[in-house]
Write an enzyme that holds these catalytic residues in place. Sequence first.
Site, PDB file in Angstrom:
ATOM      1  N   HIS A 256      -6.057  -5.191  -9.626  1.00 29.52           N
ATOM      2  CA  HIS A 256      -4.795  -5.074  -9.564  1.00 29.52           C
ATOM      3  C   HIS A 256      -5.203  -3.196 -10.545  1.00 29.52           C
ATOM      4  CE1 HIS A 256      -1.228  -3.065 -10.399  1.00 29.52           C
ATOM      5  NE2 HIS A 256      -1.154  -3.057 -11.623  1.00 29.52           N
TER       6      HIS A 256
ATOM      7  N   ASN B 121      -1.307   3.973 -10.815  1.00 35.30           N
ATOM      8  CA  ASN B 121      -0.323   2.544 -11.033  1.00 35.30           C
ATOM      9  C   ASN B 121       0.511   2.671  -9.994  1.00 35.30           C
ATOM     10  OD1 ASN B 121       0.564  -0.269 -11.092  1.00 35.30           O
ATOM     11  ND2 ASN B 121       0.096  -0.321 -13.650  1.00 35.30           N
TER      12      ASN B 121
ATOM     13  N   CYS C  84       3.098  -6.735 -10.159  1.00 32.56           N
ATOM     14  CA  CYS C  84       1.816  -5.877  -9.350  1.00 32.56           C
ATOM     15  C   CYS C  84       0.447  -7.248  -9.050  1.00 32.56           C
ATOM     16  CB  CYS C  84       1.432  -5.618 -10.838  1.00 32.56           C
ATOM     17  SG  CYS C  84       1.973  -4.494 -11.835  1.00 32.56           S
TER      18      CYS C  84
END
Length: 323
Positions: free
Chosen positions: A249, A279, A124
């Site tokens: 993020h 996500n 990520c």
Amino acid sequence: MKVSRLRQAAAVAGARIIGFGAYQPSTVVTSEETAKRFGRTGEWVQGRTGIVSLRKASAAETVHEMAIAAGRQALANSGVDASRIGLVIVASCSAEKPMPDVASEVAQRIGARTAGAFDLNAACAGFCYALTVAADVVRNGSAEYVLVVGTERMTAWVDPADLGTSIIFGDGAGAAVVGPSAEPGIGPVVWGSDGQGADLIRIPDFTRGMHMEGQAVFRWATTAVHPIALAACERAGVKPGDLAAIVPHQANLRIIHAMVKKIGAPDAVVAQDVVQSGNTSAASIPLALQRLVEAKAVERDSLALLIGFGAGLSYAAQVVTLP
């Protein structure tokens, strides 16, 4: 014996992001749909994650295809011809095959046929890592322009029966063109990893079942990451109050809110793309940036703080000037 000296490539004063691109699958999966599999409600999912919906790629929407689409849009938005791209970097942790690398196919398909190309896996935090490499490459003269892509098909690596991951992860790609600038437009990175927590997010033995210890990751993200973000501001010579946007993020809305509160930039626009996209790992920051710029939520040449964090436990933060 005469000693030869290496010639230095022509360096430039700075590097900056010139344009963004994005791609999201058309299939929308609501939190209500994912919740039903576990006997929960959409409100239950939203209360814990902030996610209202996420995007799921079809079989044809591979990591490669999404990266190519986002890359082409970034080139169009930046006004840079593909022939001037000297390097393509693809950040991803969900590629369908280990080789050949995704970046080589992206370079070929977008028309940057002689560009250097490589993949980077920092999960990520991958986009922030790749952006740092791109800025250094441009500044030292190794390439005039660099295409950076974050692309993920996370739903292919998630066990649909796992509550902790299947309600969170989605698919998509985001891209940025990095080029020369008279002034620095990508600040110094603050990056690193906490290997003691590497197993908190993992895919055991290359299976198709991601495992994440959500509570432990939540505690780490809400306590250990904001000092990194503040250090990135300090290294860039800016104060949190100077920021027009904060783009963490897009892991979880609760994490984002807790982190931003500790950074202390009350006037900054905070990216919350996780609400509509879920996500998307390395794709989440460029997707969120593209949304902010497209919506004109921030002014040109204003400052944004990027904060990547995730599996590894890898992290990276830097301040950038927005195109």
